[in-house]
Design an enzyme around this catalytic site. Structure first.
Site, mmCIF file in Angstrom:
data_model
loop_
_atom_site.group_PDB
_atom_site.id
_atom_site.type_symbol
_atom_site.label_atom_id
_atom_site.label_comp_id
_atom_site.label_asym_id
_atom_site.label_seq_id
_atom_site.Cartn_x
_atom_site.Cartn_y
_atom_site.Cartn_z
ATOM 1 N N ARG A 118 37.567 -29.931 12.179
ATOM 2 C CA ARG A 118 36.297 -30.621 12.377
ATOM 3 C C ARG A 118 36.422 -31.490 13.616
ATOM 4 N NH1 ARG A 118 34.620 -27.247 9.759
ATOM 5 N NH2 ARG A 118 33.343 -27.276 7.866
ATOM 6 N N GLU A 162 27.851 -31.397 17.737
ATOM 7 C CA GLU A 162 27.592 -29.955 17.802
ATOM 8 C C GLU A 162 26.109 -29.677 17.633
ATOM 9 O OE1 GLU A 162 30.128 -27.847 15.078
ATOM 10 O OE2 GLU A 162 31.961 -28.571 16.031
ATOM 11 N N HIS A 175 32.238 -23.068 17.824
ATOM 12 C CA HIS A 175 32.458 -23.165 16.375
ATOM 13 C C HIS A 175 32.300 -21.797 15.697
ATOM 14 C CE1 HIS A 175 32.274 -26.190 12.797
ATOM 15 N NE2 HIS A 175 32.971 -25.113 12.485
#
Length: 324
Positions: free
Chosen positions: A237, A266, A285
């Site tokens: 993360r 993000e 991601h």
């Protein structure tokens, strides 16, 4: 007997949708429209379950869903859950552990190789027509084989990365909240304290969940302890790493480079300095992004929501919300 009602907030494979339909009534978000908070609120007034990805689940949302019993994340991470609010309002939360371990581990190995051997940088340079005869040392990189892999967070994915690293004859060291002696025997890994892992790793892989304790776990102090020729790899993360400190470390040469699949914000801001650095591999991601794995994650999430609604329990309930 009245069937439970589920709101499906994200697109899922037909098989997962049909599975939910066999056990529950359901409604789906109109995926031709942009998702909004008010739009979600308008759909959850009488639902028993929500199937979603990354939606913020807190009191502001939950107060609009008085019948809600469970939220099912199509994700292994669940930092979108406000655990205190969910506990207080009696709402369970599930995730999809185990399904994506190997897929994410594959990507982490790819980040290690890409960053160490400068593959992305060399690819861009070659496509730009800059390959000139005689430039033998232009893209000298770092050997992966026989280097030291440091893993911070030896969970299932960490172990899967270590298993792959064995094939490269890497020396595997790790730090974890609890020592994993079984993993040490199986993988040849050595337990060290955090400072020792930071100081000895050629490639430092961060694979911890995001909690209050792990927020900015890797900051300026930790980065300064790493080797100047070391690479930081983060696919856990984004906020586990202090991004401001990482940018400073890369600009000032405290470490050699990084491989990133996650960021503090993000989608990553287009002006983020990390995107301009040649020694940083930046991915959007995509750790679990294969069709097979994403489909399996959706099915696990679908089964979990049905299990909770029908039986009141599921192995996928996150530990912090599991009833004692």
């Amino acid at each position: 007997m009245k069937r439970p009602k589920v709101f499906i907030a994200n697109e899922i494979p037909k098989a997962a949708e049909e599975y939910i339909g066999q056990h529950c009534d359901y409604i789906m978000w109109d995926f031709s429209k942009r998702k909004t908070f008010q739009g979600i609120v308008d759909n959850i007034g009488d639902v028993d379950g929500i199937l979603e990805v990354g939606m913020k689940i807190d009191r502001d949302l939950l107060k609009h869903a008085p019948s809600l019993k469970v939220v099912s994340n199509i994700s292994v991470g669940y930092n979108n859950y406000n655990l205190q609010d969910m506990k207080a309002m009696g709402v369970l939360g599930t995730n999809t552990p185990g399904v994506l371990d190997n897929t994410v581990a594959d990507l982490i190995l790819g980040l290690i190789i890409s960053a160490g051997r400068r593959i992305v940088e060399a690819d861009a340079d070659t496509k730009a027509g800059n390959w000139k005869k005689g430039e033998m040392d232009k893209f000298f990189g770092k050997d992966i084989h026989h280097s030291t892999l440091g893993i911070v967070g030896m969970g299932r994915i960490g172990e899967a990365v270590a298993k792959r690293a064995k094939g490269f004859d890497m020396d595997i060291i790790y730090h974890n909240r609890t020592r994993k002696e079984d993993a040490e025997k199986r993988l040849g890994a050595r337990y060290m304290d955090m400072d020792q892992v930071l100081q000895n790793a050629d490639f430092l892989v961060v694979m911890t969940p995001l909690t209050d304790e792990t927020h900015h776990l890797i900051g300026e102090g930790e980065l300064k302890k790493m080797k100047k020729e070391a690479f930081l790899i983060n696919a856990s993360r984004g906020p586990v790493v202090d991004e401001v400190a990482l940018i400073k470390a890369l600009e000032e040469g405290w470490i050699a480079g990084a491989g990133l699949d996650v960021y503090e914000k993000e989608p990553v801001d287009a002006n983020n300095p990390l995107l301009q650095m040649k020694n940083v591999v930046t991915l959007p991601h995509i750790g679990s992004a294969t069709r097979k794995t994403r489909d399996e994650m959706a099915m696990v999430a679908a089964r979990a929501i049905v299990e909770v609604l029908e039986k009141g329990d599921s192995a996928c309930i996150v530990p912090e919300l599991r009833k004692s």
